[in-house]
Each structure stands twice: as C-alpha cells, then as structure tokens.
Scaffold this motif. Structure first.
Motif, short mmCIF file in Angstrom:
data_model
loop_
_atom_site.label_atom_id
_atom_site.label_comp_id
_atom_site.label_asym_id
_atom_site.label_seq_id
_atom_site.Cartn_x
_atom_site.Cartn_y
_atom_site.Cartn_z
N SER A 155 -4.99 9.67 -9.21
CA SER A 155 -3.89 9.47 -8.26
C SER A 155 -3.68 10.66 -7.33
O SER A 155 -2.91 10.59 -6.38
CB SER A 155 -2.58 9.20 -9.02
N LYS A 179 1.86 -1.57 9.62
CA LYS A 179 0.68 -0.79 9.23
C LYS A 179 0.67 0.58 9.90
O LYS A 179 -0.30 1.33 9.77
CB LYS A 179 -0.61 -1.53 9.60
N SER A 215 4.16 8.02 -1.46
CA SER A 215 4.44 9.17 -2.33
C SER A 215 3.31 10.19 -2.25
O SER A 215 3.54 11.39 -2.34
CB SER A 215 4.63 8.69 -3.77
N ARG A 257 6.08 1.36 9.66
CA ARG A 257 6.14 1.54 8.20
C ARG A 257 6.64 2.92 7.82
O ARG A 257 7.43 3.07 6.88
CB ARG A 257 4.73 1.33 7.61
N SER A 263 -0.64 5.94 -0.53
CA SER A 263 0.74 5.54 -0.83
C SER A 263 1.67 6.52 -0.13
O SER A 263 1.28 7.65 0.20
CB SER A 263 1.00 5.57 -2.34
N ASN A 280 9.10 1.39 -1.43
CA ASN A 280 7.81 1.06 -2.06
C ASN A 280 6.83 2.22 -1.97
O ASN A 280 5.69 2.08 -1.52
CB ASN A 280 7.20 -0.19 -1.41
N SER A 281 7.27 3.35 -2.43
CA SER A 281 6.50 4.59 -2.21
C SER A 281 5.22 4.67 -3.03
O SER A 281 4.31 5.42 -2.67
CB SER A 281 7.37 5.80 -2.53
N GLU A 282 5.09 3.93 -4.11
CA GLU A 282 3.91 4.05 -4.97
C GLU A 282 2.81 3.06 -4.60
O GLU A 282 1.70 3.15 -5.12
CB GLU A 282 4.30 3.84 -6.44
N ARG A 283 3.11 2.14 -3.73
CA ARG A 283 2.13 1.11 -3.37
C ARG A 283 1.07 1.69 -2.42
O ARG A 283 1.39 2.29 -1.42
CB ARG A 283 2.84 -0.06 -2.70
N VAL A 284 -0.20 1.50 -2.77
CA VAL A 284 -1.30 1.96 -1.91
C VAL A 284 -1.51 0.93 -0.81
O VAL A 284 -1.68 -0.26 -1.07
CB VAL A 284 -2.59 2.16 -2.72
N GLU A 285 -1.49 1.42 0.44
CA GLU A 285 -1.59 0.53 1.59
C GLU A 285 -2.61 1.06 2.59
O GLU A 285 -3.01 2.23 2.54
CB GLU A 285 -0.22 0.40 2.28
N ARG A 317 -5.82 5.07 3.82
CA ARG A 317 -5.47 4.24 2.67
C ARG A 317 -4.79 5.16 1.66
O ARG A 317 -5.42 6.04 1.08
CB ARG A 317 -6.69 3.58 2.07
#
Length: 551
Positions: A86, A188, A143, A209, A141, A158-163, A139
């Motif tokens: 991570s 995005k 955080s 975002r 998150s 939604n700070s932990e979501r990988v986008e 790509r």
C-alpha cells in the motif's frame, strides 16, 4: 554483509576412527594457533569403534555435513529491504536511493511476498512514458496522495479507494479555465493550484474529484461549503505547485506497479540452481522466501560472484571422490593426509601435508610437536585411538618408526596404555558378529579407486577370527553383487582382516576371469586368502591397481 568464514575440518565420506579423531584433534590445534571459525565435522555415520572411543574419552560426536554445496542462504546475507504493497511510489524511490538498491520485494501485512518492484520499470513508467499523455494519468487513493504530499485534509471522501485520475495544473486565466472545465471528466480529475481563488471556485463548482491547494494557502469557508455540497475532496500541502504535481504522480501504491510474475527461491536452495535461473531466465532478481512465503532477501546476478563462507580442511583423504559432496564447489584451505595422491587440484596455493605414516593421527601428532603445543588429555587419547586403529595396534605393515615413537608420547599425555586401549577399541568395533546388516557392514569402511577408466569398490572390516565371517558369507556375497551392479564397479570386494592372526580374506564380486588375474590364492569360490595382508591402502590397493591397469 558477508558472513564470517565457517571452516570445517573433515574426513572422508565413510569415516573411520582415524578420520574422526584426526579431524577433532587438528581442529583443536588450528584453534590454538589462532585460526578463527574452525571446527571438526564428519561426512558420514561413525562406526561402532569410533563411537566407543568418543564415549570412552567423553568427546562429542562432530557435526554431520551431508554436503557443502553452496546455498542461497550462504551468499544472500544482507538485511532485506522491502516495501508494503500500500506504500506510495515515492517511498520506493526513497528506499532505492537510501539503500543503493534496484529491486524491492513488495509485501503484505504478514511480510509475505506479493510482487517485485524494479527501479528500471518504475522510472520508465514515470519518467519516459511511451505517450506524453500518460504523464498525467494516475492510479492511486486519496489517502496515498495525502501521505505523499504531507497534506492536511479539509474535506476527504472515500479516501482509501484506488481510482484512475487525470492530473492537471490550474495555471490558466479564469476565462480560459471556464472553457477547460467544460472538456474534463470531473469525477476523474485532480487539480493542483496555488492561491488562485477564482480557479479554486470554478473547479469546486464543476465537481472535480480532488483539489490540491499548494503553498499552504488558506481555504475560504465558502469554498469549503461548496466542496462539501459537490462531494469535492480538498487537500492543502506546504509544497509548491511543481512539487505537488511530482509527488502526486508518485502516489501510486507500489502493489499496483509491482510485477506479479516474480520468481521465488528458498534459502536452502542450491546456489547452482539460482545461477541457472538468473543466467537463463528473463528476470534480473528473485525473492528469497521462507517456507511460509515471508521475504528473507533478494538474490541478483551480483550474488553469483560471492564466495561461500564454508571452507574446508581435508584430513585422511585427498581425493574429491571420497570428500563430502560439494567439496569441489567451496574453497579448500588445507589437506592433511597419509594416503596416495589422487586427482586433486585447487585454484589457489594451499597447505598440503602428506606423509607415509601409519595414520593421519600420527601426522597430526607430529604437527603438535612441531608447533610446541602439548595436546590436552582427551585430544591425546583421540590421537592414540586413531593411530592404533589405522595401524591395527602397530601390526599393520603401514606402521612406521615414527608411529611407534609417538606411542609413548601419546600415552604420557592421555594416561592410557596403548595395548589395553587398543584391545578395547577393536573389541568394541567388531561389527561382523554384532548383527550389523550386511550392506551397512560392507559400506561402513568403503572406498572407491580408479584403475584407468574402471572403478574398484573396496570395503574392509576387522575381526578377531574368521568364524563370524563364514557364518555370514552368503548374505555378504549377495549384497556385494548388488553394490557392484548398482555402482557399475569392475570389482566390488570386502577385505576381512583377522588382527590376531594377521591375515585377511577377500570376498569378491567381479568378472569371470578374476581368478586368473587377481594373483592371490583362491580358497573358495569368490574368496581369496591374503597371507600377511593387513593394509588395504598399502598392500591390497597397489596390487589391484597393477592388476587392472595391466602393469
């Protein structure tokens, strides 16, 4: 950091009393002479006679070395540097620079391998992309981005979501920026800007975002309220805009970038196997993992040139065919022996002492004398045992005047009477009448000899009379034939020596023409009487080598 040398003093694969005792005694001598890391070892199971000697003198059995092939754990000794899956790419870059490495194992919470991150691959992705447009693609998150920037979160969703994101810089004038906003995909988009309230307001109203405000610029309360209403996350960083952009690009978790088709090896795997994988494979490094997949190190091609810390001092033999397996793959420092010279060679000059004495223990005893070092009581007992065993209590024709002279010297330091001690150790070592399985009895003191392109396998056992041998003759013959067939020997034989009568019988498994060429009187089928022959080394082997070499 290279491990300190481990120097083993070791005899041949089927150790007899002389082999074990000389190894223990010579290791003690070399320690007293200042050699660090030296200890005695053995290359096989000790026999009954040797066990009696060690028990009688209160000496521990030396460590067993099944082989000394260099293993991965011998050369991969550096502290492993790994990174959690991570962690952002910026952390990986920091570790590469700090530890001067090029490969990072990627691990999970338990320290188990999840991937392999190569510096080359990382730099290619971030510095030399195939398409310039890819420079803005990220790509990560939120955080992870916050961690890289050391930023303060004003609002974070939604700070932990990988986008997947597109990264932009708000450096336009407001009129131009209004048109730009119409062309983006807000959900995005990450925008980095400084103290530009108009740009910040337009970005938040567009519902991007993430807004990153550089230079620790304050956040207007009205802007923050609009951000919360439009689900826009806001981070404030002390870095300037240029560094915010760079660090945001470095926020990708390494677990996403790591190669998942990495190769794993175990610490106990052979170094030669690693060499094949690295030289003929496509990967520049492999992860060394324990049996439960926890990362213990990284092995690269540079490790292949490192030397094994295991080094050997050979006693009571000088042929690699008799040495512990793998001896040809490690450095041999010394050879202390009393046998014929074999096909032995080294890359560097070494100490090689070979004297035609009755035992290696005799030779080691002379080295104590030359060094002016008095052997301890137990060591003197070991040296006496090896001398008596190999010379068959001074009855063997290999016995020299030096051996006889050493007896009183060793009796003085050991407190033992050589006649009484010799009788005890031979009585304890009589395996013929003890019920030892036939194959084990043959192979306990068994050596190979080369005669041109043919190989002879010769075992020897001492008895106090031939009665027990005649009782077991048939089963011994069956096993001898099996050994010959299994190993492809030209001749497999067992020399049975009566130390009281000072004669031997030779039980043979050989070619049909053997009775016509062997040169010894035949007593019965496959049995020859060897009058006055006590020594395999000095009497039997030279004769058989002449026979089979056609001399």
């Amino acid at each position: 950091m290279q491990e300190p040398d481990k120097i083993f003093v070791i005899g041949h694969r089927n150790p007899d009393t002389d082999s074990i005792c000389s190894a223990i005694a010579y290791a003690d001598l070399r320690r007293q002479q200042g050699l660090q890391g030296v200890k005695a070892a053995r290359a096989g199971t000790i026999n009954r006679q040797t066990q009696f000697v060690l028990d009688h003198l209160g000496v521990d059995v030396p460590e067993l070395l099944a082989d000394v092939y260099p293993r991965i754990k011998d050369i991969v000794t550096e502290k492993v540097i790994s990174i959690h899956q991570s962690a952002p790419m910026s952390k990986a870059i920091e570790l590469y620079h700090q530890h001067h490495i090029r490969i990072l194992p990627v691990v999970d919470d338990d320290g188990c391998a999840q991937g392999l991150l190569l510096l080359k691959r990382a730099t290619e992705l971030f510095l030399v992309p195939a398409e310039p447009e890819k420079l803005r693609r990220i790509r990560a998150s939120l955080s992870s981005i916050q961690s890289c920037l050391g930023a303060t979160a004003q609002h974070l969703l939604n700070s932990e979501r990988v986008e997947d994101f597109d990264l932009h810089v708000g450096a336009r004038c407001e009129s131009s920026f209004r048109h730009w906003v119409d062309d983006i995909i807000p959900e995005k988009t990450i925008l980095v800007t400084g103290d530009r309230s108009g740009i910040q307001r337009l970005a938040v109203e567009a519902g991007i975002r993430l807004l990153i405000i550089s230079g620790n610029s304050p956040v207007d309360n009205e802007l923050l309220a609009t951000a919360r209403k439009n689900d826009v996350s806001i981070l404030v960083s002390h870095y300037d805009t240029a560094n915010c952009v760079w660090l945001t690009r470095m926020a990708t978790p390494v677990g996403i970038l790591a190669k998942s088709d990495f190769m794993v090896v175990k610490p106990n795997d052979l170094l030669e196997d690693l060499r094949v994988k690295l030289i003929h494979g496509k990967q520049s490094g492999v992860i060394v993992c324990s049996s439960n997949q926890q990362v213990e190190g990284v092995a690269t091609k540079s490790h292949l040139i490192k030397k094994s810390p295991v080094k050997l001092i050979l006693v009571d033999h000088n042929e690699l065919s008799q040495a512990v397996p793998g001896a040809d793959k490690v450095e041999i420092l010394e050879v202390i022996d009393h046998h014929r010279l074999g096909n032995f060679h080294t890359d560097l000059p070494i100490k090689f002492i070979n004297q035609p004495l009755g035992s290696t223990c005799s030779l080691v005893s002379t080295l104590y004398q030359q060094a002016g070092i008095e052997p301890k009581k137990k060591i003197a007992g070991l040296l006496l045992a090896g001398l008596l065993s190999d010379t068959i209590i001074l009855k063997s024709p290999t016995t020299t005047n030096i051996d006889r002279t050493l007896i009183s010297w060793l009796e003085e330091y050991s407190g033992l009477d050589h006649q009484q001690f010799g009788s005890q150790l031979f009585a304890a070592g009589s395996s013929m009448a003890s019920g030892v399985p036939a194959r084990k009895l043959i192979l306990t003191d068994f050596k190979e000899y080369s005669a041109g392109d043919r190989t002879l396998g010769l075992g020897q056992v001492e008895v106090v009379n031939f009665h027990s041998f005649h009782q077991r003759q048939k089963e011994l013959m069956v096993e001898l034939k099996k050994i010959r067939e299994d190993k492809g020997y030209e001749l497999a034989a067992l020399m049975v020596t009566d130390i009281v009568q000072e004669n031997s019988l030779l039980l043979t498994a050989g070619a049909a023409e053997l009775p016509f060429i062997i040169g010894y009187p035949q007593e019965a089928e496959n049995i020859y009487r060897l009058h006055g022959v006590l020594s395999r080394k000095k009497q039997l082997v030279p004769h058989l080598l002449k026979v089979f070499n056609g001399v």
